[in-house]
Design an enzyme around this catalytic site. Structure first.
Site, PDB file in Angstrom:
ATOM      1  CE  LYS A  10       6.999  -0.538  -8.066  1.00 60.15           C
ATOM      2  NZ  LYS A  10       8.009  -1.018  -7.099  1.00 60.15           N
TER       3      LYS A  10
ATOM      4  CG  HIS B  40       4.847  -2.684 -10.825  1.00 64.48           C
ATOM      5  ND1 HIS B  40       5.391  -1.774 -11.696  1.00 64.48           N
ATOM      6  CD2 HIS B  40       5.808  -3.620 -10.608  1.00 64.48           C
ATOM      7  CE1 HIS B  40       6.628  -2.135 -11.991  1.00 64.48           C
ATOM      8  NE2 HIS B  40       6.913  -3.255 -11.347  1.00 64.48           N
TER       9      HIS B  40
HETATM   10  P1  NAD Z   1       6.379  -6.774   0.597  1.00 67.32           P
HETATM   11  O1  NAD Z   1       5.628  -5.653   1.246  1.00 67.32           O
HETATM   12  O2  NAD Z   1       5.639  -7.999   0.189  1.00 67.32           O
HETATM   13  O3  NAD Z   1       7.598  -7.238   1.544  1.00 67.32           O
HETATM   14  C1  NAD Z   1       8.395  -6.341   2.271  1.00 67.32           C
HETATM   15  C2  NAD Z   1       8.825  -7.077   3.539  1.00 67.32           C
HETATM   16  O4  NAD Z   1       9.790  -6.287   4.246  1.00 67.32           O
HETATM   17  C3  NAD Z   1       7.663  -7.342   4.510  1.00 67.32           C
HETATM   18  O5  NAD Z   1       7.616  -8.726   4.818  1.00 67.32           O
HETATM   19  C4  NAD Z   1       8.037  -6.528   5.751  1.00 67.32           C
HETATM   20  O6  NAD Z   1       7.638  -7.147   6.948  1.00 67.32           O
HETATM   21  C5  NAD Z   1       9.554  -6.525   5.626  1.00 67.32           C
HETATM   22  N1  NAD Z   1      10.181  -5.506   6.464  1.00 67.32           N
HETATM   23  C6  NAD Z   1       9.761  -4.230   6.688  1.00 67.32           C
HETATM   24  N2  NAD Z   1      10.581  -3.646   7.581  1.00 67.32           N
HETATM   25  C7  NAD Z   1      11.520  -4.557   7.932  1.00 67.32           C
HETATM   26  C8  NAD Z   1      12.621  -4.554   8.828  1.00 67.32           C
HETATM   27  N3  NAD Z   1      12.930  -3.461   9.559  1.00 67.32           N
HETATM   28  N4  NAD Z   1      13.383  -5.662   8.929  1.00 67.32           N
HETATM   29  C9  NAD Z   1      13.095  -6.764   8.209  1.00 67.32           C
HETATM   30  N5  NAD Z   1      12.041  -6.854   7.350  1.00 67.32           N
HETATM   31  C10 NAD Z   1      11.276  -5.752   7.210  1.00 67.32           C
HETATM   32  O7  NAD Z   1       7.100  -6.107  -0.668  1.00 67.32           O
HETATM   33  P2  NAD Z   1       7.747  -6.840  -1.941  1.00 67.32           P
HETATM   34  O8  NAD Z   1       6.764  -6.892  -3.062  1.00 67.32           O
HETATM   35  O9  NAD Z   1       8.446  -8.096  -1.505  1.00 67.32           O
HETATM   36  O10 NAD Z   1       8.817  -5.741  -2.368  1.00 67.32           O
HETATM   37  C11 NAD Z   1       9.832  -5.303  -1.467  1.00 67.32           C
HETATM   38  C12 NAD Z   1      10.714  -4.282  -2.184  1.00 67.32           C
HETATM   39  O11 NAD Z   1      11.418  -4.921  -3.264  1.00 67.32           O
HETATM   40  C13 NAD Z   1       9.940  -3.114  -2.818  1.00 67.32           C
HETATM   41  O12 NAD Z   1      10.724  -1.934  -2.690  1.00 67.32           O
HETATM   42  C14 NAD Z   1       9.838  -3.523  -4.287  1.00 67.32           C
HETATM   43  O13 NAD Z   1       9.679  -2.432  -5.167  1.00 67.32           O
HETATM   44  C15 NAD Z   1      11.176  -4.203  -4.462  1.00 67.32           C
HETATM   45  N6  NAD Z   1      11.253  -5.158  -5.578  1.00 67.32           N
HETATM   46  C16 NAD Z   1      12.426  -5.162  -6.266  1.00 67.32           C
HETATM   47  C17 NAD Z   1      12.619  -6.082  -7.288  1.00 67.32           C
HETATM   48  C18 NAD Z   1      13.955  -6.119  -8.007  1.00 67.32           C
HETATM   49  O14 NAD Z   1      14.154  -6.955  -8.914  1.00 67.32           O
HETATM   50  N7  NAD Z   1      14.913  -5.282  -7.589  1.00 67.32           N
HETATM   51  C19 NAD Z   1      11.616  -6.982  -7.628  1.00 67.32           C
HETATM   52  C20 NAD Z   1      10.424  -6.955  -6.897  1.00 67.32           C
HETATM   53  C21 NAD Z   1      10.262  -6.029  -5.856  1.00 67.32           C
END
Ligand code: NAD
Length: 259
Positions: free
Chosen positions: A151, A147
């Site tokens: 991450k 990744h």
């Molecule tokens: P990222 O860091 O780019 O985004 C996370 C967002 O959450 C940020 O914009 C942050 O400001 C926001 N956030 C934090 N606290 C918050 C709150 N209290 N209220 C509202 N928003 C809040 O991360 P990302 O790459 O978008 O990944 C996010 C999560 O999704 C990770 O856990 C990742 O592993 C997971 N993910 C899952 C899949 C899937 O298919 N299930 C795919 C990609 C990523």
């Protein structure tokens, strides 16, 4: 038409969900809720103004989509339980208390929880389970995931799902056979161990390979995501689907009709 509240609209996945929703006629973005210090608050995204008001966001939607952090996922699940609001949760790396809050929500509302919303990975889960059942623990099974450098959690939630599917194919308890790190003199590899290794770097969206090492041959089952749009599209499909379900916890195989 499902009214959707997107959490973390300025995150990588939040942005991908908003982009993907623009082309869908069964979805309408009803709210976008970021953390109070987030930079994009007040901006118009997906046709709505991003705010930090979780209660108002939940009140305005039929279902919320959550790709944030474990702490934010827990807080949202606790609030959503009061609203009995449906959810699509993709955040990975949840601790026991976060997972418990998600389970509480599933008691009062329908929710889809998946560490990976892509069609391909969900097919891989069935394939590795079948391979593990056919080959047995005599074929050494290992999972390697790669990744992007930002991450936070390791191993990835998807790698854990794949490793658990292998353990299920072996008829083994995953927590007794898992090996998440090797360093130093770890001795010969025990039969039945399932290793998971993590690589981090650059902008890799997500790659997973399950290896089955047999005598004189080896099987590799790989998935490579090249765009977050596949996860966003899957999450939106789950959002439209979950609104029509009774309370309970579902996964992507339920959404895809593959269960
Ligand atoms: P990222 O860091 O780019 O985004 C996370 C967002 O959450 C940020 O914009 C942050 O400001 C926001 N956030 C934090 N606290 C918050 C709150 N209290 N209220 C509202 N928003 C809040 O991360 P990302 O790459 O978008 O990944 C996010 C999560 O999704 C990770 O856990 C990742 O592993 C997971 N993910 C899952 C899949 C899937 O298919 N299930 C795919 C990609 C990523």
């Amino acid at each position: 038409m499902a009214r959707v509240c997107v959490l973390g609209p300025s995150g990588r996945m939040g942005r991908a969900v908003l982009d993907a929703a623009a082309g869908q006629d069964d979805i309408r973005i009803a709210a976008a809720v970021g953390r109070p210090e987030a930079s994009g608050l007040g901006a118009t995204v997906g046709g709505v103004v991003a705010t930090a008001d979780l209660e108002a966001g939940l009140a305005a939607c039929d279902v919320y989509i959550d790709f944030t952090t474990p702490a934010a996922t827990r807080a949202a699940a606790e609030a959503a339980a009061r609203h009995r609001r449906a959810a699509v949760i993709g955040t990975t790396g949840l601790g026991p208390a976060d997972a418990a809050a998600v389970e509480q929500l599933a008691r009062v509302a329908p929710i889809v929880v998946a560490a990976n919303f892509s069609l391909g990975v969900n097919l891989v889960l069935g394939m590795v389970r079948q391979a593990a059942r056919a080959l047995g623990p005599a074929w050494d099974a290992e999972v390697v995931e790669t990744h992007h450098r930002a991450k936070r959690d390791a191993p990835s939630g998807t790698a854990l799902m794949i490793a658990r599917a292998i353990a299920a194919g072996h008829g083994a308890d995953y927590d007794r056979v898992k090996r998440h790190a090797r360093d130093g003199d770890v001795g010969p590899r025990p039969r039945g161990e399932i290793g998971v290794a993590s690589i981090r770097g650059g902008d890799v969206v997500g790659e997973h390979t399950a290896y089955f090492f047999g005598p004189g041959e080896r099987l590799e089952i790989s998935h490579r995501a090249t765009s977050r749009a596949i996860f966003a599209g899957g999450a939106l499909r789950a959002a439209a689907w979950v609104c029509r379900q009774p309370p309970g916890r579902y996964d992507m195989l339920d959404v895809l009709g593959l269960q």
